[in-house]
Write an enzyme that holds these catalytic residues in place. Structure first.
Site, PDB file in Angstrom:
ATOM      1  N   LYS A  62      26.846  29.028  36.408  1.00 26.26           N
ATOM      2  CA  LYS A  62      26.090  30.137  35.835  1.00 26.26           C
ATOM      3  C   LYS A  62      26.854  30.742  34.662  1.00 26.26           C
ATOM      4  O   LYS A  62      27.862  31.416  34.846  1.00 26.26           O
ATOM      5  CB  LYS A  62      25.870  31.225  36.902  1.00 26.26           C
ATOM      6  CG  LYS A  62      25.035  32.367  36.361  1.00 26.26           C
ATOM      7  CD  LYS A  62      25.098  33.598  37.217  1.00 26.26           C
ATOM      8  CE  LYS A  62      25.416  34.867  36.474  1.00 26.26           C
ATOM      9  NZ  LYS A  62      25.111  34.947  35.075  1.00 26.26           N
ATOM     10  N   GLU A 121      39.430  35.231  38.063  1.00 32.24           N
ATOM     11  CA  GLU A 121      40.156  35.536  36.820  1.00 32.24           C
ATOM     12  C   GLU A 121      39.487  36.766  36.234  1.00 32.24           C
ATOM     13  O   GLU A 121      38.314  36.695  35.837  1.00 32.24           O
ATOM     14  CB  GLU A 121      40.045  34.370  35.826  1.00 32.24           C
ATOM     15  CG  GLU A 121      40.640  33.066  36.307  1.00 32.24           C
ATOM     16  CD  GLU A 121      42.149  33.124  36.434  1.00 32.24           C
ATOM     17  OE1 GLU A 121      42.782  34.012  35.823  1.00 32.24           O
ATOM     18  OE2 GLU A 121      42.702  32.288  37.163  1.00 32.24           O
ATOM     19  N   CYS A 129      40.599  38.127  26.997  1.00 28.30           N
ATOM     20  CA  CYS A 129      41.275  38.803  28.115  1.00 28.30           C
ATOM     21  C   CYS A 129      42.778  38.864  27.904  1.00 28.30           C
ATOM     22  O   CYS A 129      43.461  39.686  28.501  1.00 28.30           O
ATOM     23  CB  CYS A 129      40.944  38.075  29.407  1.00 28.30           C
ATOM     24  SG  CYS A 129      41.331  36.323  29.298  1.00 28.30           S
ATOM     25  N   GLU A 149      40.367  48.819  30.374  1.00 20.66           N
ATOM     26  CA  GLU A 149      40.093  47.703  29.468  1.00 20.66           C
ATOM     27  C   GLU A 149      38.945  48.074  28.519  1.00 20.66           C
ATOM     28  O   GLU A 149      37.840  48.339  28.970  1.00 20.66           O
ATOM     29  CB  GLU A 149      39.700  46.466  30.287  1.00 20.66           C
ATOM     30  CG  GLU A 149      39.635  45.209  29.450  1.00 20.66           C
ATOM     31  CD  GLU A 149      39.168  43.989  30.245  1.00 20.66           C
ATOM     32  OE1 GLU A 149      38.273  44.125  31.087  1.00 20.66           O
ATOM     33  OE2 GLU A 149      39.709  42.898  29.990  1.00 20.66           O
TER      34      GLU A 149
END
Ligand code: NAD
Length: 481
Positions: free
Chosen positions: A174, A249, A283, A385
């Site tokens: 996906k 992750e 990231c 973040e």
């Protein structure tokens, strides 16, 4: 308006709901395609196809799987221009970046795991008293799911699919509903490469529409996820009680620590990339920059100058260094952090605004590359973040002090350290709480190395043998003789 379809059992299929979501071109802020808003019915169909394909696929030789993965890599190379353009339009990243990094890396992912599976082996342990031998089989799991984010769409999608298929699993994958285009194009290429029907199934939709159905499906044996920490937590809460293997992750807020004795030019050039590449939506970007005080003012002035020289522009234009951020909600999230930083006492040294380009890009999602100083290490701007072209800079005086700044955060994905002092480099690398540490470089990747984070940044490791171990189950066989 291009219509993306699910790919199940080598058939392109409408979603069972008959519903579609708009896919936006972030460079212009308008929908340009539509993607299936699938539901559990589509997940069930994809899992059923993958289950049916598993016995034959898992019985193929590593050499056979190697050959098919290599073919797919060749097809990606052959379609480089087309895929890079599609990625750039879908995501907003500069075409030059998609062409130099994202798409070549997708091909490398398939080549790397194609070769790796021909070298992968189990262990054996001999015993003397009594005489016996143990040998360890590494067997594919069955149907596995791969769920990926929008920031490096094809790059991360293939990073999971390649080891899963190489190890003999069948896959339900996906991609992000925000950037589904290259996954759709990959589906076509996988059929052309000769993968049997049902081996790679690609379904599209949202987290609530199909994500939950994937996390709870009894026949999915493992989930490899890359995305935000919040969603990783949700998946774990559904999948862990069902005893699925999980690789997560997740987010990062990485320190870039610059000591005064560093190779200055190399550091400055690399820090530009680690701050603003892909509009800061990697990231691994080093969004918290810590500079030893004697170098602070010089670095600040040079960094501002170089940042102001970046060319924010339409992703398809060749001189664009900084394209559009991926979506309107993401643009709004980044802009909201400018308000937060201001309220926390941050001073904007450059940027801090949405950038409006000329028509037809005047509705695009552009953000000025931004540098903020004067913030405390514990404030929200430095702890959460943002995932945009936004960095903070702060001075430090002592090694222990900067180590405290670097580690005092829920995240622990990567860290970069700039110094010529070898002992200090090793000391910092040992003490820093991160899964990946770069010294005097950034994002230099060897696909054999373990990749992943600690704390809220991740559980498990990808890359090399780690990925092949994740996608296989260990079985020990003991024979007494
Ligand atoms: P996201 O978590 O919103 O979405 C990631 C994927 O999960 C998408 O395909 C999404 O549709 C799906 N999803 C959403 N809700 C779900 C649910 N309930 N169940 C199952 N699947 C669900 O992340 P994003 O906004 O697409 O990507 C940005 C994030 O990804 C950032 O936090 C970034 O740090 C992280 N990221 C991490 C790494 C890494 O290697 N650690 C790499 C790239 C990006």
């Amino acid at each position: 308006m291009q219509r993306i379809l699910n790919h199940i059992n080598h058939q392109f299929q409408e979603p069972a709901t008959g519903k579609y979501l708009p896919v936006y071109d972030p460079s212009r802020g308008i929908p340009y395609a539509e993607v299936p808003d699938s539901d559990e019915t589509d997940v069930n169909a994809a899992v059923a196809a993958a289950q049916a394909a598993f016995p034959a696929w898992s019985a193929t030789t590593p050499q056979h799987r190697h050959d098919l993965l290599m073919k797919l890599a060749d097809l990606i190379d052959r379609n480089l221009d087309n895929l890079a353009r599609a990625e750039s339009i879908d995501n907003g990243k500069p075409l030059s970046l998609a062409k130099a990094v994202d798409i070549p890396r997708a091909a490398s992912n398939f080549r790397f795991f194609a070769s790796a599976i021909t070298q992968f082996s189990g262990a054996s342990h001999a015993m003397n008293q009594p005489e016996a031998i143990n040998y360890t089989l590494r067997q594919p799991l069955g149907v596995v799911a791969c769920i990926t984010p929008w920031n490096l769409p094809l790059y991360l999608f293939t990073w999971k699919i390649a080891p899963a298929l190489a190890a003999g699993n069948t896959v339900v994958a996906k991609p992000s509903e925000v950037t589904p285009m290259t996954a759709f194009l990959l589906a076509r290429l996988s059929a052309e490469a000769g993968f049997p029907p049902g081996v790679l199934n690609i379904i599209h939709g949202t987290g609530t529409g199909i994500g939950n159905a994937i996390s709870t499906h009894s026949q999915i044996k493992a989930i490899s996820f890359t995305g935000s920490t919040a969603v990783g937590g949700k998946i774990a809460s559904l999948a862990a009680p069902r005893f699925k293997k999980l690789s997560l992750e997740m987010g990062g807020k990485n320190p870039n620590i610059i000591f005064a004795d560093c190779d200055y030019e190399k550091m400055l050039e690399t820090t530009m990339r680690s701050s603003f590449a892909n509009q800061g939506q990697i990231c691994l970007c080093g969004s918290r920059i810590m500079i030893e005080r004697p170098l602070y003012e010089k670095f600040k002035n040079d960094f501002i100058k170089k940042t102001k020289a970046l060319k924010v522009g339409p992703p398809l234009e060749s001189d664009t260094t900084t394209g559009a951020v991926v979506s309107k909600p993401h643009l709004e999230k980044i802009l909201s952090y400018f308000k937060i930083a201001e309220s926390e006492g941050g001073q904007f040294l450059c940027g801090g605004q949405r950038k409006i380009l000329k028509a037809p890009h005047d509705q695009g999602y552009y953000v000025e590359p931004t540098i903020i100083e004067g913030l405390s290490p514990g404030c929200r701007t430095n702890q959460e973040e943002i995932f945009g072209p936004v960095v903070t800079i702060m001075p430090f005086d002592r090694e222990e002090e900067v180590l405290g700044y670097a580690n005092d955060i829920p995240y622990g994905l990567s860290a970069t350290i700039w110094t010529r002092d070898l002992s200090r480099a090793h000391r910092m690398a040992r003490n820093i709480e991160a899964g990946i540490v770069w010294i005097n470089t950034w994002m230099l990747r060897d696909l054999r190395t373990p990749f992943g984070g600690v704390k809220s940044s991740g559980v498990g490791r990808e890359g090399g043998w780690e990925a092949l171990r994740f996608f296989t189950e260990t079985k020990n066989v003991c024979i007494r003789y």
